[in-house]
Structure formats: C-alpha cells, structure tokens
Design a protein around this motif. Structure first.
Motif, PDB file in Angstrom:
ATOM      1  N   GLY A 174       0.871  -1.342   0.118  1.00 16.41           N
ATOM      2  CA  GLY A 174       0.183  -0.096   0.071  1.00 16.41           C
ATOM      3  C   GLY A 174       0.868   1.260  -0.051  1.00 16.41           C
ATOM      4  N   PHE A 175       1.733   1.494  -0.878  1.00 20.63           N
ATOM      5  CA  PHE A 175       2.619   2.709  -0.856  1.00 20.63           C
ATOM      6  C   PHE A 175       2.889   3.044  -2.304  1.00 20.63           C
ATOM      7  N   GLY A 176       3.280   4.245  -2.498  1.00 21.15           N
ATOM      8  CA  GLY A 176       3.907   4.335  -4.039  1.00 21.15           C
ATOM      9  C   GLY A 176       5.345   5.049  -3.566  1.00 21.15           C
ATOM     10  N   LEU A 177       6.146   5.077  -4.759  1.00 21.74           N
ATOM     11  CA  LEU A 177       7.500   5.784  -4.592  1.00 21.74           C
ATOM     12  C   LEU A 177       7.715   6.691  -5.338  1.00 21.74           C
ATOM     13  N   VAL A 178       8.452   7.803  -5.158  1.00 18.01           N
ATOM     14  CA  VAL A 178       8.675   8.905  -6.040  1.00 18.01           C
ATOM     15  C   VAL A 178      10.245   9.174  -6.025  1.00 18.01           C
ATOM     16  N   LEU A 179      10.746   9.291  -7.219  1.00 19.70           N
ATOM     17  CA  LEU A 179      12.521   9.560  -7.462  1.00 19.70           C
ATOM     18  C   LEU A 179      12.574  10.985  -7.417  1.00 19.70           C
ATOM     19  N   ARG A 180      13.372  11.488  -6.522  1.00 14.98           N
ATOM     20  CA  ARG A 180      13.551  12.864  -6.468  1.00 14.98           C
ATOM     21  C   ARG A 180      14.432  13.389  -7.844  1.00 14.98           C
ATOM     22  N   THR A 181      14.387  14.776  -8.015  1.00 18.95           N
ATOM     23  CA  THR A 181      15.449  15.333  -9.144  1.00 18.95           C
ATOM     24  C   THR A 181      16.851  14.709  -9.015  1.00 18.95           C
ATOM     25  N   ASN A 182      17.340  14.914  -7.671  1.00 17.34           N
ATOM     26  CA  ASN A 182      18.831  14.446  -7.386  1.00 17.34           C
ATOM     27  C   ASN A 182      19.028  12.984  -7.803  1.00 17.34           C
ATOM     28  N   ALA A 183      17.976  12.225  -7.894  1.00 20.92           N
ATOM     29  CA  ALA A 183      18.386  10.539  -8.167  1.00 20.92           C
ATOM     30  C   ALA A 183      18.925  10.701  -9.574  1.00 20.92           C
ATOM     31  N   GLY A 184      18.588  11.911 -10.587  1.00 22.85           N
ATOM     32  CA  GLY A 184      19.023  11.616 -11.757  1.00 22.85           C
ATOM     33  C   GLY A 184      20.355  11.836 -12.189  1.00 22.85           C
TER      34      GLY A 184
END
Length: 399
Positions: free
Chosen positions: A163-173
């Motif tokens: 029951g969760f989502g995951l978001v990659l931040r800008t700095n992950a790039g």
C-alpha cells in the motif's frame, strides 16, 4: 552556480539552524530557519488515539506523545493503518488507534495537524502511502527517468501489496544506479519497521522520528546547479556526510574553518533576518513594497515611494521590479496561504499581461508550490502558496 550554507546561529537569545541557498552573486535565493530540534515534530509518526470525531467540521481530534492534541482532517483519512479499531462500521471512531504523521506544528491557538498519509524520506526518493504508483521527477531527462522507473519497480518487487508509492527525486538523476537502489532499499526498510513495530506500540508513542529539518531540506535539493555545500559546524559536517555520502565523495561538501569570521557573519544572516521581519522593503528604484501578514492572509502593497516619476513607463518598470522582489520575499519569508498584491496602475491590459507573465516566471523559481490565481475587478492580484514550512516570523516567535 549556487552554493548552500548550513550553519547555526543565535538570534535574539535562541539557537537556530539556518539553511541558505545563494546564487552566483551571493544573493539570498532561499532561506529556511529551523527552530531547535526538540521544538518541532513535523514529519514524526506516532500511534494516535482518536479522542473525538466531529462530523460537522469533518475532522477528528487525536492525542499523540505527551498528550498533545492534534487536528486530523477526515479528507486526509486515506488508507489508514490501525493499531486498534473499535468498529468496522465507521471509517474512524472514538477510541481508535492509528498511525498518524505530523504535517504542521501547533501555532498559537491552533493544534498541530496530522494525516494518515505517511511519507518516509530518503536521499534520492520518498515513499508515500498517498498512492501506489512509481513516479519520477519531471525535471529528469526522459531516457534517465525511464531507467530509474524500471530500477524502482525492480527494487519494490515483492512489496506490491504493502500500500505505498515511490517517487524518485530530481537529484536521483545525478546518481549511480547503485546509490539510488541502496537509497530505495533503506526507505523500504524504514517503512517495514514502521509497519512491524508501530502497529504494536502503545497509544501516543513515537514510531518514527524524521531527519532534522535542514537534512530533509538538503535531501530534497537538486545539487546539479550547486558547486559547494558549506558548513562551519563540525557536527553538521559529520551528519551531512553520513546522510549524503555521495555529496562528500564528490567534494561538494566542505567544512569552512576560518575562525576569524563565521558563516553567519560572512553572509550577514542576522541582518537579513532582521530585514525579513520588517514590513517595508525598499527597491533599487526608490519604490517600496509593504508586506502585512495576518493569520490566513498576506497583503502586499506596491508604492512608488521615492520614485517620483509619474510616467506610465516608469510605473510599469516599478511594477516589474516589485514583482521580482515580491516572489523573492515570499520565498525567503516562507509566506503561505492566500496572498493579495496591489500593484500600481494596472489599467493597461498589455502591461498587465506582461506583469502577470513576469510574476508567473518568478514564482516558478520557488521550491514550494506557488501560483497565480486571478486578478480581481479592482486590479488586485491573487496568489497562493502551499504551507510546507512555518513562516520565518512564526519560527522566530514573532508571528
């Protein structure tokens, strides 16, 4: 290139941690001042006890650690995780115990605000129970974004029903696949710990303590256009290095060690804070803006001041100058909610359009969502800015 300065300073008898972003001219682009860590509980997760449900205001009142009362808007009651449920017939009822995360500190007579939507922050990603999708910052190039989305999906395999989502931040790039994968795994581990231990803790107990505010802010910062992160506090230097080892490895994290001049003195942080508490801001042209903040509304008035020219072109130039400074002041003061701006002479439609376009572009520079809403029939400009942090005035105890 920008630079980030993180330091500690005493201001009017209280110690604060200051987080500053400076541009290439060393002008302040962003300023966040964090109160002593024991005074803020934002992002902490607790086992909350539902003391009262009030349908009339569509909210519940919840007790957390130390008996502190919190306000839970029922629209925030999405996929709640219950430690104890009194009745399955109601979404939430008195006596329930559930996991809640603090999203706003108590201010004056207002209780702290909590939500059942949980967020766990990593260096390059964050996990959220608000949705079950994998997302990637739109600021990352399309090809790299596709790679990161696939990497995240692989790392989250086996957790699909949690029951969760995951978001990659800008700095992950900017990071290697190995670094991003390790960060995702650490966040997943934190979340699993919250589920396995938090749902068995006693009411009111602290389940998860989030990072100090300055570290959470640094984690979310894109460092592509930052050449150096300075601190003159050895303890902060060590904390940052442990939390963001890639920053230290690439040489961007530096310990400033000039004992004759502190970073607070070098960049006149106290003087800037004094100026930001003033209602009047002078512009280079001699014009000024007046900023008055109420509890839920901020009013900004643009005045020609010492600029005595009455020509329309000069007044329009003052408006453009004011628009840029207003967007900057909103950022630096952390003003949120509804903002009303009264510009000078807004009758010319073409100039009005150019002014609004300028204001919109300046608002895009804000790391906190801020947007233009409308112009009233009286020529007043309506803006809104999301409440993420307490305003500078609130943090310093002046609000």
């Amino acid at each position: 290139m920008n630079r980030i300065v993180i330091t500690r300073l005493e201001y009017r008898g209280v110690n604060f941690t200051a987080y500053i972003v400076l541009n290439e001219r060393r002008d302040f682009v962003e300023l966040q001042v964090f109160a002593p860590e024991d005074e803020t509980i934002v992002d902490h997760i607790y086992v909350g006890y539902v003391e009262k449900v009030v349908p009339g205001i569509n909210a519940a009142f919840v007790r957390i650690g130390g008996g502190q009362k919190c306000y839970l808007p029922l629209e925030e009651l999405k996929s709640p995780l219950f430690a104890k449920k009194q009745s399955d017939r109601k979404a939430v009822c008195e006596g329930d115990e559930l996991l809640v995360q603090v999203i706003r500190d108590a201010v004056k007579t207002k209780d702290a605000v909590v939500s059942t939507k949980l967020t766990v922050h990593g260096a390059y990603c964050f996990l959220t129970t608000d949705n079950t999708r994998i997302g990637v910052s739109r600021k990352i190039a399309e090809h790299r974004a596709s790679q990161l989305a696939a990497l995240a999906a692989e790392a989250c395999a086996g957790h699909e029903n949690r029951g969760f989502g995951l978001v990659l931040r800008t700095n992950a790039g900017e990071q290697s696949d190995e670094a991003v994968r390790a960060d995702i795994e650490a966040v997943l581990c934190d979340y699993e710990s919250i589920l396995t231990t938090g749902l068995h803790q006693q009411q009111g107990e602290l389940v998860h303590r989030n990072l100090p505010g300055y570290l959470a802010r640094l984690k979310g910062q894109s460092l592509a256009d930052v050449d150096v992160v300075y601190t003159d506090v050895p303890a902060l230097f060590e904390q940052i290095g442990e939390c963001l080892p890639a920053l230290k490895d690439c040489g961007k994290l530096k310990l400033y060690d000039d004992s004759s001049v502190s970073l607070a003195a070098l960049y006149n942080i106290r003087g800037t804070m004094d100026n930001l508490l003033s209602s009047k801001v002078w512009l280079p042209s001699g014009a000024n803006i007046i900023i008055e903040s109420l509890e839920t509304l901020t009013v900004i008035d643009v005045n020609s001041g010492k600029n005595t020219s009455k020509k329309d072109t000069a007044l329009f130039a003052v408006n453009l100058e004011a628009a840029r400074e207003i967007a900057r002041q909103i950022r630096l003061r952390n003003i949120s909610g509804m903002i009303i701006v009264d510009f000078i002479n807004m009758k010319n439609e073409k100039e009005q359009e150019e002014l609004i376009l300028c204001l919109k572009e300046e608002l895009k520079k804000d790391s906190v969502p801020a947007k233009f809403i409308d112009i009233t029939k009286l020529g007043l400009v309506e803006l809104t800015r999301k409440k993420v942090y307490r305003s500078l005035r609130e943090t310093l105890g002046r609000g």
